[in-house]
Design a protein around this motif. Structure first.
Motif, PDB file in Angstrom:
ATOM      1  N   ALA A  50     -14.739 -40.266  43.754  1.00  0.00           N
ATOM      2  CA  ALA A  50     -15.256 -38.935  44.064  1.00  0.00           C
ATOM      3  C   ALA A  50     -14.169 -37.873  43.994  1.00  0.00           C
ATOM      4  O   ALA A  50     -14.443 -36.706  43.712  1.00  0.00           O
ATOM      5  N   ALA A  51     -12.910 -38.271  44.228  1.00  0.00           N
ATOM      6  CA  ALA A  51     -11.821 -37.304  44.214  1.00  0.00           C
ATOM      7  C   ALA A  51     -11.743 -36.588  42.873  1.00  0.00           C
ATOM      8  O   ALA A  51     -11.360 -35.425  42.791  1.00  0.00           O
ATOM      9  N   PHE A  52     -12.146 -37.296  41.802  1.00  0.00           N
ATOM     10  CA  PHE A  52     -12.067 -36.719  40.468  1.00  0.00           C
ATOM     11  C   PHE A  52     -12.947 -35.489  40.334  1.00  0.00           C
ATOM     12  O   PHE A  52     -12.659 -34.574  39.583  1.00  0.00           O
ATOM     13  N   LEU A  53     -14.044 -35.463  41.070  1.00  0.00           N
ATOM     14  CA  LEU A  53     -15.041 -34.419  40.853  1.00  0.00           C
ATOM     15  C   LEU A  53     -14.744 -33.144  41.629  1.00  0.00           C
ATOM     16  O   LEU A  53     -15.597 -32.283  41.755  1.00  0.00           O
ATOM     17  N   GLY A  54     -13.523 -33.017  42.171  1.00  0.00           N
ATOM     18  CA  GLY A  54     -13.226 -31.791  42.873  1.00  0.00           C
ATOM     19  C   GLY A  54     -13.955 -31.723  44.190  1.00  0.00           C
ATOM     20  O   GLY A  54     -14.252 -30.659  44.698  1.00  0.00           O
ATOM     21  N   MET A  55     -14.265 -32.910  44.713  1.00  0.00           N
ATOM     22  CA  MET A  55     -14.447 -33.023  46.127  1.00  0.00           C
ATOM     23  C   MET A  55     -15.656 -32.431  46.775  1.00  0.00           C
ATOM     24  O   MET A  55     -16.731 -32.888  46.588  1.00  0.00           O
ATOM     25  N   ALA A  56     -15.406 -31.403  47.605  1.00  0.00           N
ATOM     26  CA  ALA A  56     -16.294 -31.034  48.698  1.00  0.00           C
ATOM     27  C   ALA A  56     -17.758 -31.249  48.356  1.00  0.00           C
ATOM     28  O   ALA A  56     -18.234 -30.873  47.309  1.00  0.00           O
ATOM     29  N   ARG A  90      -8.496 -34.368  48.888  1.00  0.00           N
ATOM     30  CA  ARG A  90      -8.038 -33.948  47.570  1.00  0.00           C
ATOM     31  C   ARG A  90      -6.804 -34.738  47.132  1.00  0.00           C
ATOM     32  O   ARG A  90      -6.583 -34.969  45.961  1.00  0.00           O
ATOM     33  N   ASN A  91      -5.993 -35.166  48.091  1.00  0.00           N
ATOM     34  CA  ASN A  91      -4.708 -35.776  47.729  1.00  0.00           C
ATOM     35  C   ASN A  91      -4.727 -37.298  47.745  1.00  0.00           C
ATOM     36  O   ASN A  91      -3.679 -37.929  47.805  1.00  0.00           O
ATOM     37  N   THR A 146      -3.193 -42.344  56.685  1.00  0.00           N
ATOM     38  CA  THR A 146      -3.210 -40.887  56.810  1.00  0.00           C
ATOM     39  C   THR A 146      -4.622 -40.384  57.092  1.00  0.00           C
ATOM     40  O   THR A 146      -4.856 -39.548  57.965  1.00  0.00           O
ATOM     41  N   ARG A 147      -5.547 -40.954  56.341  1.00  0.00           N
ATOM     42  CA  ARG A 147      -6.944 -40.550  56.477  1.00  0.00           C
ATOM     43  C   ARG A 147      -7.472 -40.871  57.875  1.00  0.00           C
ATOM     44  O   ARG A 147      -8.150 -40.063  58.508  1.00  0.00           O
ATOM     45  N   ARG A 148      -7.115 -42.064  58.377  1.00  0.00           N
ATOM     46  CA  ARG A 148      -7.589 -42.487  59.696  1.00  0.00           C
ATOM     47  C   ARG A 148      -7.031 -41.563  60.777  1.00  0.00           C
ATOM     48  O   ARG A 148      -7.744 -41.114  61.671  1.00  0.00           O
ATOM     49  N   ASP A 150       0.055 -34.683  53.720  1.00  0.00           N
ATOM     50  CA  ASP A 150      -1.142 -33.838  53.808  1.00  0.00           C
ATOM     51  C   ASP A 150      -2.243 -34.468  52.957  1.00  0.00           C
ATOM     52  O   ASP A 150      -2.111 -34.539  51.734  1.00  0.00           O
ATOM     53  N   PRO A 151      -3.328 -34.957  53.583  1.00  0.00           N
ATOM     54  CA  PRO A 151      -4.374 -35.620  52.787  1.00  0.00           C
ATOM     55  C   PRO A 151      -5.182 -34.641  51.935  1.00  0.00           C
ATOM     56  O   PRO A 151      -6.005 -35.066  51.129  1.00  0.00           O
TER      57      PRO A 151
END
Ligand SMILES: [Zn+2]
Ligand SMILES: [Zn+2]
Ligand SMILES: [Zn+2]
Length: 583
Positions: free
Chosen positions: A452-458, A497-498, A514-516, A569-570
């Motif tokens: 999903a990160a590929f698709l620019g997220m939000a 994003r990161n 980091t995410r957790r 920074d995630p």
């Protein structure tokens, strides 16, 4: 080695009475998604339709154990669907009918409604109520059919295909296709080896199990055509090399899938992954055995393929190339339509082309048959005999004469007759359905490989099928409370994003940590007790009692402050949703 013999397996599957077939007729896509998710996760087979006509057709042709009908559907109400089905003398076995309505009181006031429906459920739906009603009605008729393609092998164990000696682990269809294995998923299998099946659709349950749809399908029956990846029915001698290449190719491409997609339960993701792993475009073929006239090169019903692929085209992940335009019956949605030339006056197809004559003297024009009297040509208008072609008369062209009503016309009308239900329609009134070939776009491939990160997220739109089950249950509870008491709530979805840069430079575990940490801190700093739920591509935080307008203004800053405290920074992107976003 398999732990049971094929004959025992089949018997066990056929006797398991809990694999119910359920029809959901509901025009709200949010409720469709919710029910699809909840029911398929419990091993039930679910078909979804959007209006009353489709519901009636599906019940007539498919046969269900339970039909959940929205009471106020387009085309035909739930009550009309049930009434029409019951009055059909040729109807099949009767499913349990359950009405879904926002107005339970109004529905119960009508005597008809009470007689036709086994149960009435109120909107917004309570998931636990849905499950208990389905469980109860399902048990009420233990002789109802289970998942259809699973059946005992006739005459015991099958003859064993030499392909099984090639050295891979095969899921042998239908002998290994019991519910336990289908639910367990693809772990432990390299390919599906089909000993018995009539059509590719028989293998559709493969799409319910995790990853089974990504295994190559090897057909020993010769009946699956392009629905299988390899037809081994007529192949003699040594197929080992071909089978090895097929299975290894699938395996390599499967390994390249990003986990977001590989683990997804979303039918769109599954379809996208299948196209990638099979190495072939999604190719339509005309197939006269199908009501829709088109099959695709996989084991999923074409209607499902079309709906899912259409959404993927909308998201830019698939491209569609025009293949064919079909005409579709307005009554039963069949595409097996006979096209014919008809009399514009009485719609009979019995029209004949005839030349027409032009009598110069009186200017009368008409079909040649009207002039013919024995061997002579007599003008029907002025009764003068026509003797010389070119001097008395000529033949300016041909016209059509109806043998039923005698009407003459220069051009025929075009009409259609449905080969399945017999409904006649005039040409201009018939709906068309365009059939497409689908292929992956660059974005589609990027999404498959990078997630999903590929698709620019939000996340712009909330889809229940994207959400973890415990979040769906919690959300449903909040939605009910909101409808009853007006108490608002907020759902945050968090994308990162990161992910790729952190995972590449410092490893996937570092990113996961980091995410957790990020979600933990976010949950602590949102006042009023946020419930944090981690999903696949996204994490979520649910805030009961707080409306989205109270959160939107400060959530961006809060995210940045938390990120500043972390080693990495995630790149969190937080979307805010409220009760009104849940449709
Ligand atoms: Zn029809
Ligand atoms: Zn004349
Ligand atoms: Zn006619």
């Amino acid at each position: 080695m398999p732990d049971t013999t094929p004959a025992e397996d089949g018997t066990e599957a056929a006797q398991s009475g809990d694999a119910k077939r359920i029809l959901v007729a509901e025009d709200s896509s949010a409720i469709q998604d919710l029910l699809q998710l909840i029911l398929t996760q419990r091993g039930l087979s679910v078909d979804i339709v959007e209006d009353g006509k489709q519901a009636l057709d599906a019940i007539r042709t498919q046969g269900y154990d339970i039909a959940l009908l929205d009471f106020n559907m387009p085309e035909m109400t739930g009550l009309e669907v049930v009434a029409k089905y019951l009055e059909d003398p040729a109807k099949g076995p009767c499913p349990h009918f359950v009405a879904i309505t926002g107005d339970v009181q109004g529905l119960l006031e009508s005597q008809d409604n009470c007689e036709h429906f086994d149960r009435v459920m109120a909107k917004p739906l309570d998931i636990n109520e849905v499950l208990s009603v389905i469980g109860e009605l399902g048990r009420a008729r233990p002789e109802a059919p289970g998942i259809r393609p699973v059946r005992p092998a006739a005459g015991g164990a099958p003859s064993r295909s030499p392909i099984e000696d090639v050295g891979y682990r095969f899921l042998r269809w239908p002998y290994d296709a019991d519910r336990r294995r289908l639910t367990a998923g693809a772990e432990g299998y390299d390919a599906v080896l089909v000993y018995e099946a009539d059509t590719p659709d028989d293998l559709a349950p493969l799409w319910q199990g995790r990853g089974l749809n990504l295994l190559p399908v090897i057909d020993l029956t010769g009946r699956l055509g392009a629905g299988a990846d390899f037809d081994a029915s007529g192949v003699g001698g040594d197929v080992a090399e071909h089978v090895t290449r097929l299975i290894d190719g699938f395996g390599d491409r499967r390994a390249a899938l990003h986990r977001d997609v590989a683990r997804s339960e979303d039918i769109g993701d599954k379809l996208l992954a299948r196209i990638h792993v099979s190495g072939a475009d999604l190719i339509p073929r005309l197939d006269g055995n199908r009501k829709g006239l088109v099959g695709y090169n996989l084991t999923l019903a074409p209607e499902t393929v079309r709906a899912a692929a259409g959404k993927l085209v909308g998201r830019g992940l698939l491209a569609a190339d025009f293949f064919e335009r079909l005409h579709v019956c307005g009554n039963c949605r069949s595409a097996r339509m006979i096209v014919r030339e008809e009399c514009p006056s009485c719609r009979s197809a019995q029209i004949e082309e005839t030349s027409y004559l032009h009598h110069f003297r009186c200017a009368y024009q008409g079909p040649e048959a009207d002039f013919r009297t024995g061997d002579d040509l007599i003008c029907p208008k002025c009764r003068v005999e026509l003797r010389h072609f070119g001097r008395d008369y000529d033949r300016p062209g041909t016209m059509l004469v109806c043998q039923s009503c005698g009407h003459a016309a220069a051009e025929p009308a075009v009409g259609f007759v449905c080969a399945d239900c017999g409904t006649r329609s005039e040409g201009e009134a018939v709906a068309t359905r365009d059939v497409h070939l689908y292929r992956l776009t660059r974005d589609g491939i990027g999404y498959l490989e990078a997630g999903a990160a590929f698709l620019g997220m939000a996340q712009q739109v909330l889809r229940f099928t994207d959400l973890p089950l415990d979040l769906v249950v919690a959300l449903n509870g909040e939605a009910r409370r909101y409808n009853e008491t007006g108490a608002a709530f907020t759902l945050l979805s968090i994308a990162y994003r990161n992910e790729r840069p952190i995972a590449q430079d410092h490893g996937a575990r570092q990113f996961a940590a980091t995410r957790r940490l990020f979600t933990e801190l976010l949950g602590q700093r949102l006042d009023g007790g946020a419930k944090v739920i981690s999903g696949g591509a996204f994490d979520y935080a649910l805030l009961p009692g707080t409306g989205p307008e109270a959160v939107s203004g400060r959530i961006g800053d809060l995210g940045k402050r938390i990120a500043a405290e972390l080693r990495f920074d995630p790149g969190a992107e937080i979307s805010v949703f409220g009760p009104e976003d849940l449709g």
